[in-house]
Enzyme design. Structure first.
Site, short mmCIF file in Angstrom:
data_model
loop_
_atom_site.label_atom_id
_atom_site.label_comp_id
_atom_site.label_asym_id
_atom_site.label_seq_id
_atom_site.Cartn_x
_atom_site.Cartn_y
_atom_site.Cartn_z
N LYS A 42 43.83 46.50 5.65
CA LYS A 42 42.51 46.20 6.21
C LYS A 42 42.44 46.79 7.67
O LYS A 42 41.48 47.29 8.24
CB LYS A 42 41.73 44.80 5.80
CG LYS A 42 41.65 44.67 4.51
CD LYS A 42 40.46 45.64 3.73
CE LYS A 42 40.44 45.47 2.23
NZ LYS A 42 39.90 46.77 1.51
N ILE A 74 32.03 43.76 -6.34
CA ILE A 74 31.30 43.85 -5.13
C ILE A 74 30.50 45.23 -5.25
O ILE A 74 29.51 45.37 -5.12
CB ILE A 74 32.07 43.86 -3.77
CG1 ILE A 74 32.68 42.42 -3.55
CG2 ILE A 74 30.89 43.84 -2.71
CD1 ILE A 74 33.43 42.03 -2.36
N SER A 107 37.91 42.85 5.69
CA SER A 107 37.99 41.41 5.17
C SER A 107 38.08 40.52 6.32
O SER A 107 38.62 40.89 7.51
CB SER A 107 39.38 41.46 4.44
OG SER A 107 39.78 39.95 4.22
N TYR A 125 48.58 43.51 1.82
CA TYR A 125 46.92 43.55 1.80
C TYR A 125 46.10 43.60 3.11
O TYR A 125 45.36 44.52 3.37
CB TYR A 125 46.54 42.74 0.86
CG TYR A 125 44.97 42.71 0.57
CD1 TYR A 125 44.36 43.74 0.07
CD2 TYR A 125 44.28 41.66 1.40
CE1 TYR A 125 42.87 43.51 -0.05
CE2 TYR A 125 42.92 41.49 1.32
CZ TYR A 125 42.04 42.42 0.76
OH TYR A 125 41.06 42.50 0.63
P1 NAD Z 1 37.43 44.81 -7.35
O1 NAD Z 1 39.05 44.83 -7.55
O2 NAD Z 1 36.72 44.22 -8.16
O3 NAD Z 1 37.12 46.34 -7.18
C1 NAD Z 1 37.69 47.28 -6.36
C2 NAD Z 1 37.56 48.50 -7.51
O4 NAD Z 1 38.18 49.55 -7.02
C3 NAD Z 1 37.93 48.44 -8.98
O5 NAD Z 1 37.09 48.77 -9.78
C4 NAD Z 1 39.29 49.29 -9.09
O6 NAD Z 1 39.26 49.57 -10.38
C5 NAD Z 1 38.86 50.12 -8.02
N1 NAD Z 1 40.00 50.98 -7.54
C6 NAD Z 1 41.15 50.36 -6.94
N2 NAD Z 1 42.06 51.64 -6.43
C7 NAD Z 1 41.40 52.50 -6.82
C8 NAD Z 1 41.70 54.10 -6.67
N3 NAD Z 1 42.74 54.25 -6.03
N4 NAD Z 1 40.83 54.97 -7.19
C9 NAD Z 1 39.71 54.77 -7.68
N5 NAD Z 1 39.35 53.29 -7.82
C10 NAD Z 1 40.15 52.39 -7.38
O7 NAD Z 1 37.48 44.15 -5.98
P2 NAD Z 1 36.10 43.86 -5.29
O8 NAD Z 1 36.38 42.22 -5.02
O9 NAD Z 1 35.03 44.42 -5.75
O10 NAD Z 1 36.60 44.27 -3.54
C11 NAD Z 1 36.06 45.28 -3.06
C12 NAD Z 1 36.48 45.68 -1.71
O11 NAD Z 1 36.10 44.68 -0.73
C13 NAD Z 1 37.90 46.05 -1.85
O12 NAD Z 1 38.30 46.73 -0.64
C14 NAD Z 1 38.25 44.58 -1.16
O13 NAD Z 1 39.78 44.64 -0.31
C15 NAD Z 1 37.28 44.10 -0.42
N6 NAD Z 1 37.33 42.80 -0.04
C16 NAD Z 1 37.14 41.96 -1.01
C17 NAD Z 1 36.84 40.25 -1.12
C18 NAD Z 1 36.83 39.61 -2.26
O14 NAD Z 1 37.05 38.30 -2.04
N7 NAD Z 1 36.32 39.93 -3.38
C19 NAD Z 1 37.10 39.90 0.27
C20 NAD Z 1 37.25 40.89 1.50
C21 NAD Z 1 37.37 42.35 1.14
C1 UD1 Z 2 41.98 35.02 0.01
C2 UD1 Z 2 43.05 35.86 0.64
C3 UD1 Z 2 42.38 36.77 1.49
C4 UD1 Z 2 41.42 37.58 0.94
C5 UD1 Z 2 40.45 36.91 0.29
C6 UD1 Z 2 39.60 37.59 -0.71
C7 UD1 Z 2 44.88 34.74 0.60
C8 UD1 Z 2 46.05 33.85 1.61
N1 UD1 Z 2 43.92 35.16 1.28
O1 UD1 Z 2 41.15 34.23 0.95
O2 UD1 Z 2 43.24 37.62 2.17
O3 UD1 Z 2 40.55 38.79 1.91
O4 UD1 Z 2 41.11 36.02 -0.81
O5 UD1 Z 2 40.15 38.20 -1.53
O6 UD1 Z 2 45.21 34.79 -0.56
N2 UD1 Z 2 42.05 27.38 -3.40
C9 UD1 Z 2 42.67 26.29 -4.04
N3 UD1 Z 2 42.91 26.28 -5.20
C10 UD1 Z 2 42.97 27.50 -5.81
C11 UD1 Z 2 42.64 28.56 -5.44
C12 UD1 Z 2 42.17 28.54 -3.86
O7 UD1 Z 2 42.82 24.97 -3.55
O8 UD1 Z 2 43.46 27.65 -7.18
C13 UD1 Z 2 41.89 27.31 -2.02
C14 UD1 Z 2 42.64 27.58 -1.03
O9 UD1 Z 2 43.63 26.87 -0.54
C15 UD1 Z 2 41.41 28.38 0.30
C16 UD1 Z 2 40.31 28.36 -0.57
O10 UD1 Z 2 40.47 27.78 -1.66
O11 UD1 Z 2 41.43 27.33 1.17
C17 UD1 Z 2 39.83 30.01 -0.90
O12 UD1 Z 2 40.87 30.55 -1.25
P1 UD1 Z 2 40.72 31.95 -2.16
O13 UD1 Z 2 39.38 32.01 -2.76
O14 UD1 Z 2 42.16 32.45 -2.56
O15 UD1 Z 2 40.26 32.79 -0.81
P2 UD1 Z 2 40.91 32.86 0.74
O16 UD1 Z 2 42.35 32.31 0.70
O17 UD1 Z 2 39.84 32.42 2.04
#
Ligand code: NAD
Ligand code: UD1
Length: 341
Positions: free
Chosen positions: A157, A15, A128, A153
């Protein structure tokens, strides 16, 4: 006129990299702090290929308070910080809770301390949708009561949100926006940046694209006997570029309104079941996916989607990319990654 500067922690990640691009394209200067624990340095080249500007890069661990202060001292003219840096694998956090608490909480504390010391007024925090747990009513608004976290995790948050609230109360000169992301998917339309999961993906979208690419044999759908209309879990899948745009809106809103603390859901307002997402992927990309129905995954909530009206009212932001374009971008990115290997 010099450009407004934003510090992005975790800016090489999924992101963060899309947000860095969007910020540069909106006229901001970007400083990225990342220890590359879950990303690669060549993302910086890709960002500059898209925007024409290479961000300033500091390879630093946010849990190191001294290095963090050095960087903030050097960049004390920044108008804001976007704090993405965190570890995010739910299962791993259950197995290694201390690693998660140390990384995610210490990083946030260092960000806040440095912001206070160097008078950088605006913070955006990556929260999240998992903070809502299994809600009683859908869609969830920002007023929906939060549930106890089901993983370390998730706990980082909830704690992160509370730490920021307490800090803003004690430091009225600071503003913060808590963004609760639903399920970000897709990639940049250039095909140059996207999600790079380590090893076997936990999340649905990269599992779909890796199955389509033949890297995985088949996709397992976790359960088809939920009490949802078609029996499959429902989520709110949002284009990562829409998520990125919301960060710019949040920064601009804080600069203009000095609001103290605000919280926004970042979703589309549209719930899609797993099978609906799979069918949409197949049809957008003209591909047949190999999938089976498997057991439910422990900890999954049956359904979760957002009411994102507040972000629309206050930030003037809403998700605008079409699902079809998002799913095409996800597949394009997967093909590019496969070609690189
Ligand atoms: P990502 O792992 O791709 O990016 C996180 C980045 O942070 C990575 O580049 C990693 O190297 C860096 N990082 C981690 N710990 C660090 C540290 N101690 N010092 C410096 N750099 C560090 O993850 P993302 O999907 O881009 O997620 C970004 C944020 O959004 C995270 O806080 C994640 O928890 C939150 N978030 C993501 C999702 C999702 O589905 N991707 C959903 C909800 C919340
Ligand atoms: C997951 C995390 C959540 C986190 C989010 C973003 C869990 C329980 N939750 O959310 O805390 O904030 O990722 O990183 O891990 N699914 C399948 N097959 C697969 C993978 C997923 O059927 O191989 C289904 C899951 O059951 C779910 C949906 O796809 O219903 C989305 O799953 P996923 O992408 O892992 O996201 P979340 O579970 O919503």
């Amino acid at each position: 006129m010099s450009k407004s500067k934003i510090i992005i922690t975790g800016g090489c990640g999924y992101i963060g990299s899309h947000t860095a691009v969007a910020l540069q394209q909106a006229g901001f200067e970007v400083v990225i702090i990342d220890n590359l624990i879950n990303s690669q340095e060549n993302v910086l080249t890709r960002i500059s290929e898209i925007t024409g500007f290479k961000p300033q890069f500091e390879k630093v661990d946010c849990t190191n308070p001294i290095s963090m202060k050095d960087i903030f001292a050097k960049n004390n003219d920044a108008v804001g910080v976007i704090h993405f840096a965190a570890l995010k694998a739910v299962g791993e956090s259950v197995a290694q809770p201390i690693k998660y608490y140390k990384n995610n909480i210490n990083s946030l504390l260092n960000v806040l301390e440095s912001m206070i010391e160097f008078k950088i007024p605006n913070l955006v925090f990556s929260s999240s949708a998992c903070v809502y747990g299994e809600p009683e009513k859908l869609p969830v608004t920002e007023q929906t009561p939060l549930q106890p976290a089901t993983s370390p995790y998730g706990a980082t948050k909830v704690m992160g949100e509370n730490i920021i609230k307490d800090t803003i109360r004690a430091h009225p000169e600071l503003n913060a926006t808590l963004l609760r992301y639903f399920n970000p998917i897709g990639a940049h339309p250039s095909g140059k940046i996207g999600e790079l999961p380590n090893g076997i993906p936990n999340n649905l979208m990269p599992y779909i694209t890796q199955t389509a690419a033949g890297i995985r044999d088949k996709l397992s759908i976790f359960g088809n006997d939920y009490s949802t209309p078609d029996g499959y879990c429902i989520r709110d899948y949002i284009d990562v570029n829409d998520v990125a745009d919301a960060h710019i809106a949040a920064i601009q809103y804080m600069i203009k309104n000095k609001p103290g603390i605000e919280t926004f859901n970042l979703g589309t307002g549209r719930g899609l079941s797993v099978i609906e997402l799979i069918k949409a992927f197949e049809s957008a990309n003209n591909i047949k996916l190999n999938y089976i129905i498997a057991e439910r995954r422990p900890g999954d909530v049956p359904e979760l989607w957002a009411n994102a009206n507040l972000a629309n009212q206050k930030l003037g932001w809403k998700a605008k990319r079409s699902l079809e374009d998002t799913l095409k971008s996800a597949w394009q990115w997967q093909k590019n990654v496969s070609d690189l290997k």
